[in-house]
Motif scaffolding. Structure first.
Motif, PDB file in Angstrom:
ATOM      1  N   GLU A  56       0.863  -1.180   0.000  1.00 42.80           N
ATOM      2  CA  GLU A  56       0.000   0.000   0.000  1.00 42.80           C
ATOM      3  C   GLU A  56       0.897   1.226   0.000  1.00 42.80           C
ATOM      4  N   ASP A  57       0.756   2.046  -1.007  1.00 39.82           N
ATOM      5  CA  ASP A  57       1.550   3.261  -1.125  1.00 39.82           C
ATOM      6  C   ASP A  57       1.016   4.300  -0.151  1.00 39.82           C
ATOM      7  N   LEU A  58       1.841   4.655   0.838  1.00 40.71           N
ATOM      8  CA  LEU A  58       1.445   5.643   1.833  1.00 40.71           C
ATOM      9  C   LEU A  58       1.939   7.043   1.500  1.00 40.71           C
ATOM     10  N   GLY A  59       2.666   7.164   0.379  1.00 39.78           N
ATOM     11  CA  GLY A  59       3.167   8.462  -0.030  1.00 39.78           C
ATOM     12  C   GLY A  59       4.528   8.766   0.564  1.00 39.78           C
ATOM     13  N   GLY A  60       5.228   9.684  -0.057  1.00 30.02           N
ATOM     14  CA  GLY A  60       6.524  10.107   0.446  1.00 30.02           C
ATOM     15  C   GLY A  60       7.570   9.013   0.448  1.00 30.02           C
ATOM     16  N   GLY A  61       7.439   8.027  -0.446  1.00 25.28           N
ATOM     17  CA  GLY A  61       8.393   6.929  -0.509  1.00 25.28           C
ATOM     18  C   GLY A  61       8.169   5.847   0.524  1.00 25.28           C
ATOM     19  N   LEU A  62       7.039   5.913   1.259  1.00 22.86           N
ATOM     20  CA  LEU A  62       6.731   4.936   2.301  1.00 22.86           C
ATOM     21  C   LEU A  62       5.607   4.011   1.854  1.00 22.86           C
ATOM     22  N   SER A  63       5.767   2.714   2.114  1.00 21.32           N
ATOM     23  CA  SER A  63       4.749   1.725   1.759  1.00 21.32           C
ATOM     24  C   SER A  63       4.511   0.777   2.928  1.00 21.32           C
ATOM     25  N   ALA A  64       3.266   0.321   3.058  1.00 21.74           N
ATOM     26  CA  ALA A  64       2.956  -0.791   3.954  1.00 21.74           C
ATOM     27  C   ALA A  64       3.055  -2.072   3.134  1.00 21.74           C
ATOM     28  N   ILE A  65       3.612  -3.130   3.713  1.00 15.64           N
ATOM     29  CA  ILE A  65       3.775  -4.391   2.995  1.00 15.64           C
ATOM     30  C   ILE A  65       3.318  -5.552   3.876  1.00 15.64           C
ATOM     31  N   PHE A  66       2.916  -6.652   3.234  1.00 16.13           N
ATOM     32  CA  PHE A  66       2.600  -7.869   3.977  1.00 16.13           C
ATOM     33  C   PHE A  66       2.838  -9.070   3.082  1.00 16.13           C
ATOM     34  N   GLN A  67       3.012 -10.247   3.687  1.00 12.32           N
ATOM     35  CA  GLN A  67       3.140 -11.490   2.947  1.00 12.32           C
ATOM     36  C   GLN A  67       2.631 -12.640   3.797  1.00 12.32           C
ATOM     37  N   LEU A  68       1.800 -13.490   3.197  1.00 11.05           N
ATOM     38  CA  LEU A  68       1.275 -14.690   3.832  1.00 11.05           C
ATOM     39  C   LEU A  68       1.516 -15.854   2.878  1.00 11.05           C
ATOM     40  N   GLU A  69       2.206 -16.904   3.338  1.00 14.71           N
ATOM     41  CA  GLU A  69       2.602 -17.982   2.439  1.00 14.71           C
ATOM     42  C   GLU A  69       2.422 -19.344   3.097  1.00 14.71           C
TER      43      GLU A  69
END
Length: 355
Positions: A56-69
């Motif tokens: 998820e692009d939060l703006g200002g070069g910051l992103s939220a990330i997740f991974q489920l495998e």
């Protein structure tokens, strides 16, 4: 400063990707106490899996990330785990900043295993020639739960990583904890990593004193590969000290009267090569050695060869063979990415598809 780098917020844009790997084939194993066995196996080159990753692009070069495998077994359709966890392979969430790096929380790979599978081994920690047959990649050395992992941005090819996994045992802040450090360099044809992993083996605490005090397991690994275009050369050297630093994948595969002992002080060596051949093939070969420095002197050597053929960008076939020579009652076995094996020789043939 790290927290400050994660402070920017803006209008969000997000995406989720579904991905996976389906890998299955025939495995023939020889030399174990239980006798020869030929079977259909899932995850020979890489564990079959189904995963979800998102940003998820939060703006200002910051992103939220997740991974489920989740690991799955192609041969019978079951979940591929031993602890009833659905997302047993990876499950984490975090923040990624172009300037401050990446911070993730959850079940994640160790730097030790990533260096083995991504840099050190031409077989990628899979097939009969897997580095895991002699190098310490069992259990918590592969991935660990309750972990915080921080990775710096890449600067001129250099980056660093740190992992801390909480033991979560009442009465002790150290029992069961694990931490790791990694220094990485990747630029042009050269890829190198120096990693350290430290695992506390203490069990649940009673009051403020652990019920069982044990030595820590400590692993240091240097992994390097260099792409000469006509061939890629691989090298790895490891030092393993302490309890569970080099656990045996199979307790007594050969039925010895005196069971093999896991080394508390050993060195590991791998020399390997991958050679592309027209039109879409790759030849793999490696020599791996376990040097047990204890009085038991239970050394082992492994020779391995393999061939991969790409039918497309996502589908390939493979064949591999490896043989281990155990010394002085050593008990190492030829496995693959998903199984520890049952004897000192194994042959694989199969197909894999990624999506």
């Amino acid at each position: 400063m790290i927290i400050g780098g994660f402070a920017a917020q803006a209008q969000a844009q997000s995406n989720v990707t579904i991905y996976g790997l389906v890998d299955a084939g025939l495995v023939s194993e020889r030399g174990g106490a239980a006798g020869s066995v030929t079977k259909v196996t899932s995850g020979i080159g890489g564990q079959s899996r189904l995963g979800f990753r998102g940003t998820e692009d939060l703006g200002g070069g910051l992103s939220a990330i997740f991974q489920l495998e989740a690991g799955v077994k192609v041969d019978d359709g079951a979940l591929d785990n031993t602890n009833s966890a659905l997302f047993n392979r990876q499950s984490f969430v975090g923040l990624k900043s172009k300037e401050a790096g990446t911070l993730t929380i959850g079940r994640q790979y160790t730097m030790l295993y990533n260096a083995m599978s991504q840099v050190a081994d031409p077989f990628g920690a899979g097939y009969a020639g897997s580095i895991k047959n002699l190098f310490p990649a069992a259990g918590a050395n592969t991935r660990t739960s309750n972990a915080l992992v921080y990775a710096t941005p890449v600067m001129e090819g250099f980056s660093a990583e740190a992992l801390y996994s909480l033991g979560e045992q009442a009465g002790s802040a150290t029992a069961g904890r694990q931490f790791g450090l990694g220094l990485n360099y990747a630029q042009g044809p050269l890829n190198a990593r120096l990693v350290y992993n430290n695992r506390n083996n203490d069990t649940a605490a009673v009051g403020t004193t652990p019920a069982k005090l044990q030595d820590t397991g400590r692993n240091t690994l240097l992994a390097v590969n260099y792409d000469f275009q006509v061939a890629k050369a691989y090298f790895a050297y490891g030092a393993d000290k302490g309890v569970n630093s080099a656990a045996l994948p199979v307790a007594n595969a050969y039925g010895y009267a005196v069971a093999p002992k896991a080394s508390l002080d050993s060195n590991d060596l791998l020399i390997g090569v991958s050679v592309p051949v027209a039109p879409a093939g790759t030849i793999l070969a490696s020599y791996t050695r376990k040097n047990d420095k204890t009085v038991n002197n239970q050394d082992a050597d492994q020779w391995a060869v393999g061939y991969l053929y790409a039918l497309s960008k996502r589908t390939s076939t493979y064949v591999a063979y490896a043989k281990i020579k155990n010394k002085n009652g050593a008990g190492y076995t030829v496995g693959n990415n998903n199984e520890a094996g049952s004897g000192n020789k194994a042959f694989n043939i199969g197909v894999r598809h990624s999506f």
